[in-house]
Scaffold this active site. Structure first.
Site, PDB file in Angstrom:
ATOM      1  N   LYS A  45      35.658  43.970  42.356  1.00 17.09           N
ATOM      2  CA  LYS A  45      36.645  43.936  43.434  1.00 17.09           C
ATOM      3  C   LYS A  45      36.950  45.391  43.806  1.00 17.09           C
ATOM      4  O   LYS A  45      36.931  46.273  42.942  1.00 17.09           O
ATOM      5  CB  LYS A  45      37.904  43.242  42.904  1.00 17.09           C
ATOM      6  CG  LYS A  45      39.009  43.021  43.909  1.00 17.09           C
ATOM      7  CD  LYS A  45      40.167  42.285  43.228  1.00 17.09           C
ATOM      8  CE  LYS A  45      41.261  41.899  44.202  1.00 17.09           C
ATOM      9  NZ  LYS A  45      42.341  41.136  43.532  1.00 17.09           N
ATOM     10  N   SER A  67      45.252  35.566  42.177  1.00 16.01           N
ATOM     11  CA  SER A  67      44.154  36.091  42.989  1.00 16.01           C
ATOM     12  C   SER A  67      42.735  35.916  42.476  1.00 16.01           C
ATOM     13  O   SER A  67      41.789  36.231  43.192  1.00 16.01           O
ATOM     14  CB  SER A  67      44.365  37.572  43.232  1.00 16.01           C
ATOM     15  OG  SER A  67      45.163  37.725  44.359  1.00 16.01           O
ATOM     16  N   SER A 111      43.422  37.132  46.419  1.00 19.19           N
ATOM     17  CA  SER A 111      42.902  38.284  47.108  1.00 19.19           C
ATOM     18  C   SER A 111      41.475  38.657  46.709  1.00 19.19           C
ATOM     19  O   SER A 111      40.824  39.434  47.421  1.00 19.19           O
ATOM     20  CB  SER A 111      43.818  39.485  46.852  1.00 19.19           C
ATOM     21  OG  SER A 111      43.837  39.805  45.475  1.00 19.19           O
TER      22      SER A 111
END
Ligand code: GLN
Length: 464
Positions: free
Chosen positions: A64, A163, A139
């Site tokens: 990420k 997330s 996210s």
């Protein structure tokens, strides 16, 4: 000597690189590192031939866009960090490298991990692997879409309020949020430090277990990291006991819960009863307080953490600013996105002298109550089961007019976040239209071993 092994890691990396190219429209990756990944694959292949390879030998990992990796860009999907190059490597990334994982690139996410849709990224939204007009969740949406679409083996995400679990549920893969403190946060761009948890996205439990084994353990770089021993998780994946399972009536009766998600959750609970496990409905009235508590805490901590992006210390600066005040205000006004600004404003408000006790202090107290209630419950039960997300994947733009709709995506995930407990989302079938449904299992603090073994059992004995 088996020479086919030599070709295998390199071959896998090349296959993934080609697929990433083919699936560019997903918008899952921000940066890829093709030459580096190929070079490393050759080295790992060599170590495999020599029988000296680490636990993650040949595992192709995506990061990420919050994980610092020295001499590589990292932006938290924000314009304010455009062009920023990491000067350090996160402990988690170092540990992956030490076990011979291969890093293939950085993945798209909501800006500073604030969101549940992956629409809040300066690089644009990520598409859902099944239909580009739908969202993967957030996210860690780029990471979830990449793992689900076979663009890497696994991904490192972060889970502050859901997330990793929520996009895993929407994309039909596994998302593990370990106990808070289980994996070092050193070198990971902060959102809300008392909740941020380095987490794993994977297609199989075994890969997830190996990753956790490599990543977990104390780190002097993060004084909230725990010194609890790290078991060889991947060698303990069988579950032969009868489990004591609780589920919350309030969760299944919640008006926001989609009928099909509810039906699949109930079906799984019924099957577990038939398999001889004890499945007990319990009242958990604190459920409705978890989300407001999380919202106060994440905005408060987020606003404090993001104060460092002032146009001076990191990344970009507004070019027109003349005075120091203008540098701050113009940089932050121009370069931070709408959702991030909303959280900073809310956080500043709940921390302001006049409202501090009414919001922040109170939220801390409620957090403690929730944590204690969960811990007490887990003295009687092995696991708490609930849906991961009240709905399946949403269409693009669905929550744009109303941020509360997006915050509601975290309804069931924030319980484990505010309690610091380990929780996993595993696939639990699909809706009639084919959308993946996630089942969440919450376990006891630092007992990821049981959580992973039971999840493996669920995956083998369920419809997932
Ligand atoms: N969707 C949640 C939020 O918007 C969770 C974010 C996260 O876990 N990073 O705050």
């Amino acid at each position: 000597m088996d020479t086919t092994t030599h070709a295998s890691c390199l071959h896998k990396v090349n296959t993934y690189l080609q697929r990433i190219e083919e699936k560019k429209a997903l918008n899952a990756f921000i940066h890829t590192y093709p030459e580096e990944a190929q070079q490393r694959a050759i080295e790992v292949d060599k170590r495999m031939e020599e029988g000296k390879a680490g636990l993650l030998a040949g595992m192709v990992v995506g990061l990420k866009d919050l994980f610092c990796y020295e001499n590589h860009p990292v932006t938290a999907s924000s314009a304010i960090l455009e062009g920023f190059i990491s000067q350090i490597t996160a402990t988690s990334v170092q540990r992956l490298l030490a076990q011979d994982a291969i890093l293939i690139g950085h993945q798209n996410c909501d800006e500073f991990a604030m969101g549940a849709s992956n629409e809040h990224s300066v690089y644009g939204a990520v598409a859902h692997p099944l239909d580009p007009s739908y969202l993967p969740g957030g996210s860690s949406g780029g990471s979830a879409a990449a793992v689900a679409s076979n663009l890497c083996d696994v991904a490192l995400g972060t889970d502050t309020g859901g997330s990793v679990r929520q996009p895993a549920a929407w994309c039909g893969i596994i998302g593990l949020k370990p106990t808070y403190g289980r994996i070092s946060r050193y070198g990971v761009i902060e959102f809300a430090s008392s909740l941020d948890t380095v987490s794993i996205l994977a297609r199989e439990i075994e890969a997830c277990a190996k990753m956790l084994e490599a990543l977990a353990g104390v780190d002097p770089g993060d004084n909230t990291s725990s010194s609890q021993p790290v078991p060889a998780y991947h060698q303990h994946l069988s579950w032969n006991k009868k489990a004591r399972i609780a589920y919350f009536k309030e969760a299944l009766d919640h008006p926001a819960l989609d009928e099909e998600v509810k039906a699949h959750t109930l079906k799984t609970l019924k099957r577990l009863t038939q398999q001889g496990h004890t499945v007990t409905p319990v009242n958990f009235p604190l459920l409705e307080y978890a989300l407001p508590t999380y919202l106060i805490l994440n905005t408060a901590e987020g606003s404090a953490n993001l104060a460092r992006y002032d146009g001076i210390r990191y990344g970009q600066r507004s070019s027109k600013a003349q005075t120091l005040d203008e540098v701050y205000t113009q940089t932050r006004t121009q370069l931070l996105g709408k959702e991030v600004k909303r959280r900073i404003l809310l956080g500043t408000f709940v921390l302001s002298a006049r409202y501090y006790d009414a919001y922040y202090t109170r939220a801390q107290k409620v957090r403690r109550r929730i944590k204690e209630a969960m811990e007490t419950l887990l003295e009687t039960y092995d696991f708490v089961l609930l849906p991961t997300s009240a709905t399946t994947a949403m269409r693009r733009g669905h929550t744009q007019d109303d941020p509360i709709k997006e915050y509601l995506c975290d309804l069931y995930t924030v319980i484990a976040s505010v309690s610091g407990l380990p929780a996993i989302s595993i696939p639990n079938g699909n809706t009639e239209a084919g959308w993946p449904i996630g089942l969440q299992v919450i376990g006891k603090a630092f007992d990821e071993k049981s959580l992973l073994a039971f999840s493996q059992y669920l995956m083998k004995n369920g419809e997932s």
